[in-house]
Design an enzyme around this catalytic site. Structure first.
Site, PDB file in Angstrom:
ATOM      1  N   ASP A  17      26.811  14.841 -20.051  1.00  0.00           N
ATOM      2  CA  ASP A  17      26.839  16.311 -20.002  1.00  0.00           C
ATOM      3  C   ASP A  17      25.536  16.987 -19.552  1.00  0.00           C
ATOM      4  OD1 ASP A  17      29.327  15.729 -21.045  1.00  0.00           O
ATOM      5  OD2 ASP A  17      29.090  16.870 -22.896  1.00  0.00           O
ATOM      6  N   ASP A  55      31.558  18.045 -19.433  1.00  0.00           N
ATOM      7  CA  ASP A  55      32.364  18.873 -20.329  1.00  0.00           C
ATOM      8  C   ASP A  55      33.095  19.884 -19.443  1.00  0.00           C
ATOM      9  OD1 ASP A  55      32.918  19.099 -23.101  1.00  0.00           O
ATOM     10  OD2 ASP A  55      31.664  20.898 -23.270  1.00  0.00           O
ATOM     11  N   HIS A  61      39.561  28.090 -24.397  1.00  0.00           N
ATOM     12  CA  HIS A  61      39.613  26.791 -25.094  1.00  0.00           C
ATOM     13  C   HIS A  61      39.502  26.965 -26.604  1.00  0.00           C
ATOM     14  CE1 HIS A  61      38.106  22.651 -26.146  1.00  0.00           C
ATOM     15  NE2 HIS A  61      39.132  22.378 -25.379  1.00  0.00           N
ATOM     16  N   HIS A  90      31.599  27.926 -22.991  1.00  0.00           N
ATOM     17  CA  HIS A  90      30.682  27.105 -22.199  1.00  0.00           C
ATOM     18  C   HIS A  90      31.458  26.140 -21.318  1.00  0.00           C
ATOM     19  CE1 HIS A  90      31.737  24.538 -25.590  1.00  0.00           C
ATOM     20  NE2 HIS A  90      31.468  23.510 -24.805  1.00  0.00           N
ATOM     21  N   LYS A 115      35.961  15.769 -19.570  1.00  0.00           N
ATOM     22  CA  LYS A 115      36.548  15.755 -20.916  1.00  0.00           C
ATOM     23  C   LYS A 115      36.641  17.173 -21.457  1.00  0.00           C
ATOM     24  CE  LYS A 115      32.019  14.865 -22.939  1.00  0.00           C
ATOM     25  NZ  LYS A 115      31.833  16.140 -23.641  1.00  0.00           N
ATOM     26  N   CYS A 160      27.777  14.963 -28.452  1.00  0.00           N
ATOM     27  CA  CYS A 160      28.503  14.130 -27.480  1.00  0.00           C
ATOM     28  C   CYS A 160      27.911  12.735 -27.336  1.00  0.00           C
ATOM     29  CB  CYS A 160      28.605  14.862 -26.148  1.00  0.00           C
ATOM     30  SG  CYS A 160      29.675  16.322 -26.305  1.00  0.00           S
TER      31      CYS A 160
HETATM   32 ZN   LIG Z   1      32.434  21.718 -24.887  1.00  0.00          ZN
END
Ligand SMILES: [Zn+2]
Length: 218
Positions: A17, A55, A61, A90, A115, A160
């Site tokens: 990420d 990401d 979301h 984000h 992801k 992550c």
């Molecule tokens: Zn995220």
């Protein structure tokens, strides 16, 4: 002091990420997140095989505080699959915040694994989404490629990177976290908790200066 680690053909570097939104000036900036970009570029030079994660959320979301009226970023809600921290919006698909940092330079990376693209499930881990049931396909890919050890670097150390490391161990891979090529968000002691959990998982923490490319004479 950690002994040196010689990188071989069955090793892969997972760069987690390195996106604009996770660096200073971004929507969910990890403190000093930008500091890892140059060291990761160098680190990647030791590896024949590199995978990047990204990401990649749709608008609205479930992990966004803005999707839950009355909630604020860093609150925790009960999602259908369990507790979920809420974040500022984000890494929205197709936006500049979701792009890799322009100064990330790893042209030989072989795969970009996205992801978090299902609206109702967040995914900290590059292997398995936060419902702990939905695989991303990465374990199958790495296994089919014959990799044995996974080195991790990137953002954020305590989310992550942590969950990806844990799942990689669970999938039977050796795991080595290059800790000075990571930065943490550090919510309520989460960086210290990550170090403890990595130890418990038998994941090795090293610094980038301990890495030796296979071709270097010793
Ligand atoms: Zn995220």
């Amino acid at each position: 002091m950690t002994k040196t680690v010689t990188v071989n053909e069955r090793d892969v570097l997972l760069v987690v990420d390195i996106q604009n939104d996770f660096c200073p000036g971004g929507a969910l900036a990890v403190p000093r997140g930008d500091e890892v970009v140059a060291p990761i570029n160098l680190l990647a030079g030791n590896f024949a095989h590199v995978v990047l994660t990204q990401d990649w959320h749709p608008p609205g979301h479930l992990s966004f505080a803005s999707s839950h009226p009355g909630r604020r970023p860093f609150d925790t809600i009960m999602a259908p699959y369990g507790p979920q921290v809420l974040w500022p919006d984000h890494c929205v698909q197709g936006t500049r915040g979701a792009e890799f940092r322009e100064d990330l330079h790893i042209p030989h990376a072989e795969l970009v694994l996205r992801k978090g693209y299902r609206r109702g499930i967040d995914s900290y881990s590059a292997f398995c989404e936060n419902d702990r049931k939905t695989p991303t396909g990465l374990a199958g890919y790495l296994r089919e490629r014959g990799f044995e050890r996974i080195f991790l670097a990137g953002l954020a150390f305590d989310f992550c990177v942590r969950y990806s490391a844990a799942d990689a161990r669970r999938e039977g891979f050796g795991v080595i976290v290059v800790e000075d090529c990571c930065r943490a968000i550090d919510l309520e002691g989460s960086a210290a908790a990550t170090r403890e959990s990595l130890q418990a998982l038998d994941a090795v923490c090293v610094t980038a200066d301990r890495m030796v490319p296979a071709s270097t004479p010793r």
